[in-house]
Structure formats: structure tokens, C-alpha cells
Design a protein around this motif. Structure first.
Motif, PDB file in Angstrom:
ATOM      1  N   PRO A  10       0.816  -1.214   0.000  1.00  0.00           N
ATOM      2  CA  PRO A  10       0.000   0.000   0.000  1.00  0.00           C
ATOM      3  C   PRO A  10       0.850   1.265   0.000  1.00  0.00           C
ATOM      4  O   PRO A  10       0.407   2.312  -0.482  1.00  0.00           O
ATOM      5  N   PHE A  11       2.056   1.182   0.529  1.00  0.00           N
ATOM      6  CA  PHE A  11       2.942   2.346   0.521  1.00  0.00           C
ATOM      7  C   PHE A  11       3.459   2.617  -0.886  1.00  0.00           C
ATOM      8  O   PHE A  11       3.591   3.764  -1.302  1.00  0.00           O
ATOM      9  N   VAL A  12       3.733   1.556  -1.627  1.00  0.00           N
ATOM     10  CA  VAL A  12       4.068   1.704  -3.044  1.00  0.00           C
ATOM     11  C   VAL A  12       2.886   2.299  -3.792  1.00  0.00           C
ATOM     12  O   VAL A  12       3.054   3.182  -4.647  1.00  0.00           O
ATOM     13  N   ARG A  13       1.684   1.827  -3.488  1.00  0.00           N
ATOM     14  CA  ARG A  13       0.514   2.350  -4.184  1.00  0.00           C
ATOM     15  C   ARG A  13       0.372   3.852  -3.972  1.00  0.00           C
ATOM     16  O   ARG A  13       0.019   4.583  -4.903  1.00  0.00           O
ATOM     17  N   LYS A  14       0.647   4.317  -2.781  1.00  0.00           N
ATOM     18  CA  LYS A  14       0.553   5.754  -2.516  1.00  0.00           C
ATOM     19  C   LYS A  14       1.497   6.534  -3.438  1.00  0.00           C
ATOM     20  O   LYS A  14       1.125   7.586  -3.984  1.00  0.00           O
ATOM     21  N   VAL A  15       2.697   6.011  -3.627  1.00  0.00           N
ATOM     22  CA  VAL A  15       3.647   6.659  -4.531  1.00  0.00           C
ATOM     23  C   VAL A  15       3.146   6.588  -5.970  1.00  0.00           C
ATOM     24  O   VAL A  15       3.200   7.580  -6.713  1.00  0.00           O
ATOM     25  N   SER A  16       2.620   5.438  -6.370  1.00  0.00           N
ATOM     26  CA  SER A  16       2.143   5.281  -7.744  1.00  0.00           C
ATOM     27  C   SER A  16       0.961   6.194  -8.046  1.00  0.00           C
ATOM     28  O   SER A  16       0.864   6.771  -9.134  1.00  0.00           O
ATOM     29  N   ALA A 157      -3.447   9.302   0.667  1.00  0.00           N
ATOM     30  CA  ALA A 157      -3.003   8.345   1.682  1.00  0.00           C
ATOM     31  C   ALA A 157      -4.178   7.588   2.281  1.00  0.00           C
ATOM     32  O   ALA A 157      -4.121   6.362   2.456  1.00  0.00           O
ATOM     33  N   VAL A 158      -5.261   8.294   2.587  1.00  0.00           N
ATOM     34  CA  VAL A 158      -6.439   7.640   3.148  1.00  0.00           C
ATOM     35  C   VAL A 158      -7.043   6.675   2.130  1.00  0.00           C
ATOM     36  O   VAL A 158      -7.425   5.540   2.461  1.00  0.00           O
ATOM     37  N   GLY A 159      -7.140   7.099   0.885  1.00  0.00           N
ATOM     38  CA  GLY A 159      -7.685   6.223  -0.145  1.00  0.00           C
ATOM     39  C   GLY A 159      -6.893   4.934  -0.277  1.00  0.00           C
ATOM     40  O   GLY A 159      -7.464   3.843  -0.384  1.00  0.00           O
ATOM     41  N   CYS A 160      -5.564   5.037  -0.246  1.00  0.00           N
ATOM     42  CA  CYS A 160      -4.727   3.841  -0.351  1.00  0.00           C
ATOM     43  C   CYS A 160      -4.858   2.966   0.896  1.00  0.00           C
ATOM     44  O   CYS A 160      -4.830   1.728   0.799  1.00  0.00           O
ATOM     45  N   SER A 193      -6.288   7.185 -11.242  1.00  0.00           N
ATOM     46  CA  SER A 193      -5.049   6.820 -10.565  1.00  0.00           C
ATOM     47  C   SER A 193      -5.249   5.650  -9.613  1.00  0.00           C
ATOM     48  O   SER A 193      -4.343   4.819  -9.426  1.00  0.00           O
ATOM     49  N   MET A 194      -6.423   5.547  -9.021  1.00  0.00           N
ATOM     50  CA  MET A 194      -6.718   4.437  -8.122  1.00  0.00           C
ATOM     51  C   MET A 194      -7.036   3.166  -8.917  1.00  0.00           C
ATOM     52  O   MET A 194      -6.579   2.075  -8.564  1.00  0.00           O
ATOM     53  N   PRO A 199      -4.157  -3.085  -5.887  1.00  0.00           N
ATOM     54  CA  PRO A 199      -3.113  -4.021  -5.445  1.00  0.00           C
ATOM     55  C   PRO A 199      -3.373  -5.456  -5.883  1.00  0.00           C
ATOM     56  O   PRO A 199      -4.517  -5.865  -6.086  1.00  0.00           O
ATOM     57  N   SER A 200      -2.281  -6.202  -6.030  1.00  0.00           N
ATOM     58  CA  SER A 200      -2.373  -7.616  -6.401  1.00  0.00           C
ATOM     59  C   SER A 200      -1.190  -8.356  -5.800  1.00  0.00           C
ATOM     60  O   SER A 200      -0.161  -7.761  -5.485  1.00  0.00           O
TER      61      SER A 200
END
Length: 201
Positions: A10-16, A157-160, A193-194, A199-200
Motif C-alpha cells: 500500500p505504501f508503493v501504491r501511494k507513490v504510484s 493516503a487515506v484512499g490507499c 489513478s486508483m 493491489p495484487s
């Protein structure tokens, strides 16, 4: 630039998501790694002495980590307003709240995935969920006007974080009793973007 990443983080997702929202996705290549708290991937260790992801490898300076540092850098690089000065402390507090939720939620996963079954500490898992639940309640009770405002890093951040709860802890039903937050996320999750960063494993 190169992003050391995993599609389940999820931290990677925030960056992406930040890359997408600031129009910088094409500026970064992705290097996927398999890394856990017990086994650090070589690429992750080379970029970050803590061995954690994400890490952003730059051609003109040392690698950046963790996700908050990377996002702040990307926003500055794009001259974006995702950290607006007029509400900066609210944005940073909201981002820290979301990241704290994620840290607790990830630790819950590690407890069951990495510890021998006969050593899993269920009370500790529930204590971590208590942190997540407290943050969810605070978001639903105090932060809805901010979440429905102009896009900023706190919302990302909240969305991720909420997306990760669906991904790894769907049986916990975080939406129950939090209609405002659930309604906000239903719309936020539709952002391009979301949708592009679901995630997978």
C-alpha cells in the motif's frame, strides 16, 4: 528514475497514485521485488539500508525512502499543490493517520503469514486492529469535510489505506457504522489513478 516496488504494497501504491496524479508516471521505471520482514530483496537493500519498499532511485542523488519522503519529493518536482501551504498541517496529520493505519494493518498480515501458527498472538492482532478502528472512527467523525475538499496528499493516503483494508482485511467490514467514510471512498476509488493501481499479489 526507478521505483523499487511490489504491487501488493500500500505504501508503493501511494507513490504510484501520486505519480499518476502529478503526471510523472512515464518518468519512472518499475523494478518489482519480493521482500518481507524476514527476507529482504537485494534491490531493496541496495536502495534503502532498512530494506523496505518503496524506494526511489534517482540518477542525480541518493535513493529516497519512505513513501512520505518520496511523495513529498514528487510533489515538489511536479510543482503540484498536493501539499497546499494553507492547510499543510492538516494534510500532514491526515497522511500520518493513514500511514499509521497501514503500518498496523500490515503488521496484522505479517503476524499470521510469517509467524509459526502455534505462535500467532491473536490479542496482539486485535490490538493492531484497534488502532485501525480508532483511526477509521476519527476519519469518519472529524475529517469528512477535508476529504471532500480539493485533492491533496492526505486524501491519497487515506484512499490507499482503505483500499488495503479491502485487499487484506475485507472480513473486518470497516465500512460498518462509517457511512460517510464509506461513501467518500466509493467515489475516490473511481479515480483513474486508483483504478490503475489496484493491489495484487
Amino acid at each position: 528514475m526507478k521505483l523499487i516496488h511490489s504491487p501488493s504494497s500500500p505504501f508503493v501504491r501511494k507513490v504510484s497514485v501520486t505519480l499518476a496524479e502529478t503526471g510523472q508516471s512515464a518518468d519512472v521505471t518499475l523494478e518489482g521485488v519480493k521482500t518481507t520482514a524476514l527476507s529482504t530483496a537485494d534491490a531493496a537493500a541496495a536502495a534503502n539500508p532498512l530494506g523496505k519498499i518503496p524506494a526511489l532511485v534517482r540518477p542525480d542523488g541518493p535513493a529516497l525512502y519512505d513513501s512520505r519522503v518520496i511523495c513529498r519529493y514528487l510533489v515538489a518536482r511536479a510543482k503540484s499543490d498536493l501539499y497546499p501551504e494553507e492547510r499543510l498541517w492538516d494534510v500532514l496529520t491526515l497522511e500520518a493517520t493513514a500511514d499509521g493505519m497501514l503500518e498496523a494493518a500490515v503488521l496484522m498480515v505479517y503476524e499470521k503469514r510469517l509467524r509459526p501458527e502455534n505462535m500467532v498472538f491473536e490479542d496482539w492482532i486485535e490490538a493492531q486492529w484497534g488502532k485501525v478502528a480508532g483511526a477509521l472512527d476519527a476519519l469518519n467523525e472529524r475529517w469528512m469535510s477535508h476529504l471532500f475538499g480539493p485533492l491533496d496528499m492526505g486524501q491519497i493516503a487515506v484512499g490507499c489505506a482503505l483500499g488495503y483494508l479491502d485487499f487484506r482485511h475485507g472480513d473486518r467490514n470497516w465500512r460498518q457504522g462509517r457511512d460517510g467514510l464509506a461513501g467518500w471512498y466509493a467515489e475516490f476509488a473511481k479515480r483513474d489513478s486508483m483504478l490503475a493501481t489496484v493491489p495484487s499479489d
